[in-house]
Scaffold this motif. Structure first.
Motif, PDB file in Angstrom:
ATOM      1  N   ILE A 211     -13.072  21.443   1.209  1.00  0.00           N
ATOM      2  CA  ILE A 211     -13.817  20.444   1.968  1.00  0.00           C
ATOM      3  C   ILE A 211     -15.321  20.667   1.836  1.00  0.00           C
ATOM      4  O   ILE A 211     -16.088  19.719   1.655  1.00  0.00           O
ATOM      5  N   GLY A 212     -15.751  21.930   1.921  1.00  0.00           N
ATOM      6  CA  GLY A 212     -17.180  22.223   1.831  1.00  0.00           C
ATOM      7  C   GLY A 212     -17.773  21.814   0.498  1.00  0.00           C
ATOM      8  O   GLY A 212     -18.860  21.220   0.439  1.00  0.00           O
ATOM      9  N   ILE A 213     -17.083  22.130  -0.601  1.00  0.00           N
ATOM     10  CA  ILE A 213     -17.573  21.772  -1.936  1.00  0.00           C
ATOM     11  C   ILE A 213     -17.595  20.259  -2.106  1.00  0.00           C
ATOM     12  O   ILE A 213     -18.548  19.685  -2.665  1.00  0.00           O
ATOM     13  N   ARG A 214     -16.559  19.591  -1.616  1.00  0.00           N
ATOM     14  CA  ARG A 214     -16.531  18.128  -1.714  1.00  0.00           C
ATOM     15  C   ARG A 214     -17.663  17.492  -0.926  1.00  0.00           C
ATOM     16  O   ARG A 214     -18.225  16.474  -1.338  1.00  0.00           O
ATOM     17  N   PHE A 215     -17.980  18.085   0.219  1.00  0.00           N
ATOM     18  CA  PHE A 215     -19.077  17.546   1.026  1.00  0.00           C
ATOM     19  C   PHE A 215     -20.408  17.714   0.303  1.00  0.00           C
ATOM     20  O   PHE A 215     -21.257  16.821   0.318  1.00  0.00           O
ATOM     21  N   ILE A 216     -20.609  18.861  -0.338  1.00  0.00           N
ATOM     22  CA  ILE A 216     -21.837  19.096  -1.088  1.00  0.00           C
ATOM     23  C   ILE A 216     -21.954  18.124  -2.259  1.00  0.00           C
ATOM     24  O   ILE A 216     -23.037  17.612  -2.567  1.00  0.00           O
ATOM     25  N   LEU A 217     -20.824  17.858  -2.916  1.00  0.00           N
ATOM     26  CA  LEU A 217     -20.815  16.957  -4.079  1.00  0.00           C
ATOM     27  C   LEU A 217     -20.663  15.490  -3.697  1.00  0.00           C
ATOM     28  O   LEU A 217     -20.529  14.641  -4.580  1.00  0.00           O
ATOM     29  N   PRO A 219     -22.801  13.165  -2.509  1.00  0.00           N
ATOM     30  CA  PRO A 219     -23.753  12.220  -3.113  1.00  0.00           C
ATOM     31  C   PRO A 219     -23.451  11.933  -4.582  1.00  0.00           C
ATOM     32  O   PRO A 219     -23.528  10.780  -5.031  1.00  0.00           O
ATOM     33  N   TYR A 220     -23.099  12.992  -5.334  1.00  0.00           N
ATOM     34  CA  TYR A 220     -22.757  12.804  -6.748  1.00  0.00           C
ATOM     35  C   TYR A 220     -21.499  11.950  -6.900  1.00  0.00           C
ATOM     36  O   TYR A 220     -21.439  11.056  -7.748  1.00  0.00           O
ATOM     37  N   THR A 221     -20.509  12.214  -6.050  1.00  0.00           N
ATOM     38  CA  THR A 221     -19.257  11.453  -6.120  1.00  0.00           C
ATOM     39  C   THR A 221     -19.486   9.983  -5.796  1.00  0.00           C
ATOM     40  O   THR A 221     -18.963   9.095  -6.490  1.00  0.00           O
ATOM     41  N   LEU A 222     -20.283   9.713  -4.751  1.00  0.00           N
ATOM     42  CA  LEU A 222     -20.566   8.323  -4.386  1.00  0.00           C
ATOM     43  C   LEU A 222     -21.364   7.618  -5.474  1.00  0.00           C
ATOM     44  O   LEU A 222     -21.102   6.447  -5.790  1.00  0.00           O
ATOM     45  N   GLY A 223     -22.333   8.328  -6.044  1.00  0.00           N
ATOM     46  CA  GLY A 223     -23.116   7.734  -7.129  1.00  0.00           C
ATOM     47  C   GLY A 223     -22.250   7.409  -8.339  1.00  0.00           C
ATOM     48  O   GLY A 223     -22.392   6.341  -8.953  1.00  0.00           O
ATOM     49  N   LYS A 224     -21.360   8.329  -8.667  1.00  0.00           N
ATOM     50  CA  LYS A 224     -20.453   8.111  -9.796  1.00  0.00           C
ATOM     51  C   LYS A 224     -19.519   6.933  -9.530  1.00  0.00           C
ATOM     52  O   LYS A 224     -19.242   6.118 -10.420  1.00  0.00           O
ATOM     53  N   LEU A 225     -19.045   6.823  -8.281  1.00  0.00           N
ATOM     54  CA  LEU A 225     -18.157   5.728  -7.917  1.00  0.00           C
ATOM     55  C   LEU A 225     -18.872   4.384  -7.968  1.00  0.00           C
ATOM     56  O   LEU A 225     -18.324   3.398  -8.480  1.00  0.00           O
TER      57      LEU A 225
END
Length: 300
Positions: A211-217, A219-225
């Protein structure tokens, strides 16, 4: 009559519970005492009067002025009452608690937020919470994974694979001597490492999935989506280009609600047939469902 008695007992129980909970709510401020009574002022006293009352009582009960142990205890209460009443915010909260003792949850939350909320950085709390949740998640995943591995190792299929691998390493001759049980156990551990135990639903824990790593990433995940949706809209809604094989596969899989693992393991000819039917279109999907229902009835 019985219903009336039940209602009376319920009302009595609620009253007792509320009284037990209201008292702790008020006691968090000045314990069992009234803050105003401890300073000898009324609830309408202004800040100057409260300050004068405190200094007057301090001269009488301060440990440096009065060595009596009881006086020392009283001074602690007086100092606590002054800390609450000298600040406008905490005094307003205390007055509200006195006027609305039934709102014990709200009053308790306001008290602890006022005394501890500003002392703790919200970002530190968030980071700590993410670390705790990530640790719990990681340990839970390892527990589930180890339990699944232990269950698989007890199955005849796993033992047969292990036996075949042992024969392969020993050149077709297995050691059957009872005196080599320890050696066989060590050999079993070494051979089990070579077997790829792929258990769906209980994969080996991955740091990237926490969960912590996903939270850090995030912004990158949303931008990629957003980029993916933008490219999709431009290619297929604006330019009206034909769907690529990968995108057609994605549309077909989502239309059928097939998990990704099941889709990957599906036969290529079956996937091609499904993609060619363009099941993401409503009419084609309805025809496919009707056909599957007829086929199911025929087989019965």
């Amino acid at each position: 009559m019985a219903q009336r008695n039940a209602i009376q007992w319920f009302a009595l129980t609620v009253t007792i519970v509320l009284s037990l909970m209201i008292q702790p709510c008020l006691s968090i401020y000045c314990f069992e005492d009234d803050c105003y009574d401890l300073l000898g002022v009324t609830q309408n006293a202004n800040s100057s009067e409260i300050k004068k009352a405190y200094y007057k009582l301090s001269l009488k009960h301060h440990p440096d002025k009065n060595p009596d142990p009881e006086s020392k205890k009283l001074f602690v209460k007086i100092a606590n009452a002054y800390e609450i009443l000298k600040d406008e915010a905490t005094r307003e909260q205390y007055d509200y608690a006195l006027a609305h003792p039934e709102e014990f949850f709200y009053n308790t939350a306001r008290y602890y937020h006022a005394y501890y909320g500003h002392k703790t950085d919200t970002r530190a709390v968030l980071v700590g919470l993410l670390l705790i949740l990530s640790l719990i998640q990681y340990l839970n995943q390892w527990t589930r994974y180890n339990q699944a591995i232990d269950m698989v190792k007890k199955t005849p299929a796993y033992k047969n694979k292990l036996r075949a691998l042992e024969l392969q390493h020993t050149g077709g001759v297995a050691n059957r001597k009872k005196s080599n049980k320890t050696m066989d156990k060590n050999l079993e551990e070494e051979l089990s490492k070579e077997l790829n135990l792929d258990i769906k639903g209980t994969e080996k824990p991955c740091i990237c999935e926490l969960i912590g790593i996903r939270f850090i990433l995030l912004p990158y995940t949303l931008g990629k989506l957003l980029l993916w949706y933008g490219c999709w809209f431009w290619r297929y809604n604006v330019k009206r280009a034909p769907y690529s094989w990968e995108d057609a596969s994605y549309l077909t899989r989502t239309s059928l609600r097939v998990p990704l693992d099941s889709w990957i393991s599906m036969d290529e000819s079956t996937k091609e047939n499904l993609i060619q039917r363009r099941l993401w279109e409503k009419s084609n999907f309805e025809s496919y469902v009707a056909e599957m229902r007829r086929e199911s009835k025929r087989r019965r």
